[in-house]
Design a protein around this motif. Structure first.
Motif, short mmCIF file in Angstrom:
data_model
loop_
_atom_site.label_atom_id
_atom_site.label_comp_id
_atom_site.label_asym_id
_atom_site.label_seq_id
_atom_site.Cartn_x
_atom_site.Cartn_y
_atom_site.Cartn_z
N ASP A 1 0.86 -1.19 0.00
CA ASP A 1 0.00 0.00 0.00
C ASP A 1 0.90 1.24 0.00
OD1 ASP A 1 -1.56 2.16 0.59
OD2 ASP A 1 -2.24 1.42 2.55
N PRO A 2 1.04 1.90 -1.14
CA PRO A 2 2.02 2.98 -1.24
C PRO A 2 1.65 4.21 -0.39
CG PRO A 2 0.76 2.80 -3.27
CD PRO A 2 0.26 1.73 -2.36
N SER A 3 0.41 4.27 0.12
CA SER A 3 0.04 5.43 0.93
C SER A 3 0.54 5.29 2.36
CB SER A 3 -1.47 5.64 0.91
OG SER A 3 -2.09 4.56 1.58
N ALA A 4 0.90 4.06 2.79
CA ALA A 4 1.42 3.86 4.15
C ALA A 4 2.87 4.36 4.20
CB ALA A 4 1.36 2.38 4.51
N SER A 5 3.29 4.87 5.38
CA SER A 5 4.65 5.44 5.44
C SER A 5 5.72 4.37 5.23
CB SER A 5 4.86 6.17 6.77
OG SER A 5 4.95 5.23 7.82
N GLY B 1 5.10 1.70 3.27
CA GLY B 1 4.50 0.88 2.21
C GLY B 1 5.42 0.60 1.04
N ASP B 2 6.68 0.28 1.35
CA ASP B 2 7.66 0.05 0.27
C ASP B 2 7.87 -1.43 -0.01
OD1 ASP B 2 8.92 -0.72 2.56
OD2 ASP B 2 10.52 0.79 2.48
#
Ligand code: GLC
Length: 566
Positions: free
Chosen positions: A219-223, A225-226
């Motif tokens: 989830d790229p919106s999580a800090s 999320g990589d």
């Protein structure tokens, strides 16, 4: 048997970390080498060091300073020869010291013959040594995982039309640990070094070796999320490490430390508990992220002192209760200097360097000293991006500007966070280039070397160096430093970190002021009545005058004291 605590001699030892490229050059090439290190073993012995952790000296294109290995069994000519390495082992053994080498098996260099074979064709016998995926249906990346050094974690290979996984630099291809043959290769190369007489291993990013085989998008919106949650402390990691223990660590009775990226306490307990038969101890980095804004390394904020203390407490208590073992450290080759981060590298340089040392060396675990830390070396004061060499710094300088920062803003962040901060050459004396090399150093020597160097500190009984020597000795003398129960004493004091280590008959007390102002600190009524009231003996302090013992102590700027009550 090797797992009994009494056999664990390293629990009272201190490890010294050597970044060979910057330690001592014996040839004039400008790059440090193995012979340079061997020539300085007396210095380390004198300091009280029992274990030397030597960072990678294997054949490598050096895109990530040796963490990109192209041949796991040969010495890179830049560092010397196999004879030099054998001599290093002999000289260490002569002094009763031990060698720990770095093992980098999450990935290899793309120049490694395995990768060179693998990339030939999809049916090459080495293909499955690495992690390959087809492009997404739209021709894009297989998933959205990010490299630790910035940019996507996948690299396209023209020849076979597939992507390979590279969680670090694009020339560091992740090895496929699902492949039994890869696991055998890893064990074999460690046996090779153990047979040569190496006594232990530091295992590079070893908790990343087991990837979620579904390779899902994050989830790229999580800090965070990589993608890290799909390969950090992954599904089979403990199984893989137990296999290494059974084949190598156990039979050769090695001391091992796992470098654990973004890990958890629960996993580190399992990694380091003797009964689990995995590692001797673990590095975790949570305490070195307290100045990351929103968990992001490349965003600055002042460090959160309350959080720093909370993390030390959580890891001390958590590991202690469960029987795990911490590797204790403030510095390494990937971190800016702790002195410049948590101390004052100007006016109170000496006091704050000693304060940080005492605070750490009173804890339970095995302390690591990173070269130059024992001298109070600060971050170099660089104002030009051209001074920097590290691949991560260079990538991030570009990426930060792509994100909209000006060059000046990007540089300000690099200056604080660059790994080069700790990679400047070791400062031996006041001669040109600090006595590190007779040539031109590969990275500029810090301009303060005329004051801050081994020779001048050896001559001063109150130097930072002398302080480290005493701390290392105290750990051997005082059983309570290895065994005592950790109890935090400072509640939520804004400047003081205070704790006790409670043993069967003795109590150790450490009180440190992390600020540049004098401040009062009081023990609780209970603690004073039950433990401290009868007086205490100072074991080590960092000011000429020690605060008078009492229920309330007046602690000078960056003052730090270790007392014992017997
Ligand atoms: C570890 C090393 C670091 C290296 C990385 C990739 O974090 O300490 O220097 O760049 O692994 O091998």
């Amino acid at each position: 048997m090797a797992n009994e605590p009494q056999q664990q001699w390293w629990r009272k030892s201190t490890v010294y970390q050597v970044y060979p490229k910057s330690f001592k050059d014996s040839t004039g090439s400008g790059t440090g080498d193995i012979k340079g290190l061997t020539g300085r073993l007396d210095y380390l012995q004198e300091l009280g060091i029992e274990i030397v952790w030597l960072q990678p000296v294997y054949v490598s294109p050096q895109n990530d300073n040796g963490y990109d290995v192209a041949d796991y069994r040969q010495i890179d000519p830049a560092f010397g020869t196999m004879e030099d390495f054998d001599e290093l082992i002999r000289e260490l053994k002569k002094r009763g010291m031990h060698l720990m080498t770095d093992i980098v098996v999450n990935h290899s260099s793309t120049e490694h013959p395995w990768f060179q074979e693998a990339r030939q064709s999809k049916d090459n016998p080495y293909r499955d040594y690495y992690i390959w995926r087809d492009p997404a249906p739209d021709g894009g990346l297989p998933n959205n995982w990010q490299s630790k050094f910035g940019g996507p974690a996948w690299q396209f290979d023209e020849t076979t039309g597939q992507y390979f996984l590279a969680l670090f630099d694009k020339t560091q291809a992740d090895l496929n640990w699902e492949n039994e043959q890869v696991r055998r290769e890893a064990a074999d190369l460690m046996i090779y070094w153990a047979e040569k007489g190496v006594d232990g291993f530091r295992m590079d990013v070893i908790n990343l070796i087991s990837k979620d085989q579904r390779f899902p998008d994050d989830d790229p919106s999580a800090s965070t999320g990589d993608g890290r949650k799909f390969y950090t402390d992954g599904p089979r990691v403990h199984e893989f490490i137990k296999e290494l223990h059974a084949k190598v660590f156990g039979p050769y009775n090695l001391v091992t430390v796992g470098e654990m990226s973004s890990t958890t306490l629960e996993h580190c307990i399992r990694y380091s508990k003797p009964e689990e038969r995995e590692f001797s101890m673990t590095f975790n980095f949570h305490h070195l992220k307290v100045d990351y804004k929103n968990g992001q390394k490349w965003e600055l904020k002042p460090y959160d002192f309350a959080e720093l203390k909370r993390l030390f407490t959580e890891w001390q208590t958590g590991m202690q209760q469960a029987g795990g073992w911490n590797a204790l450290f403030w510095n390494n080759h990937d971190q800016p200097r702790a002195l410049s981060r948590f101390g004052d590298d100007g006016e109170y340089r000496t006091e704050s360097a000693k304060m940080l040392a005492t605070t750490l060396h009173g804890l339970q675990g095995t302390p690591y000293v990173y070269q130059g830390e024992e001298l109070g070396m600060p971050n170099p004061d660089w104002h030009d991006i051209r001074e920097f060499n590290d691949i991560e710094s260079k990538n991030m300088y570009r990426i930060l500007q792509e994100r909209g920062l000006t060059g000046g803003q990007a540089l300000e962040i690099i200056r604080e966070r660059s790994r080069d901060n700790s990679r400047t050459p070791m400062q031996w004396d006041a001669s040109e280039h600090a006595g590190f090399t007779e040539g031109t150093p590969w990275l500029r020597v810090d301009r303060r070397y005329r004051q801050i160097n081994v020779q001048s500190e050896q001559a001063d009984p109150h130097s930072i160096l002398a302080h480290y020597k005493q701390l290392i000795k105290l750990r051997k003398q005082e059983q309570v430093i290895s065994d005592g129960l950790f109890v935090r004493l400072d509640e939520e004091h804004p400047h003081i970190f205070a704790y006790s280590r409670i043993g069967e008959t003795e109590t150790l007390i450490v009180v440190s002021n992390f600020s540049g102002t004098q401040t009062g600190f009081s023990f609780t009524e209970d603690f004073w009545a039950s433990r401290a009231g009868n007086g205490a003996r100072l074991l080590i302090g960092n000011t000429r005058q020690t605060p008078a013992w009492g229920k309330t102590l007046e602690i000078p700027p960056y003052g730090s004291y270790m007392w014992i009550i017997r």
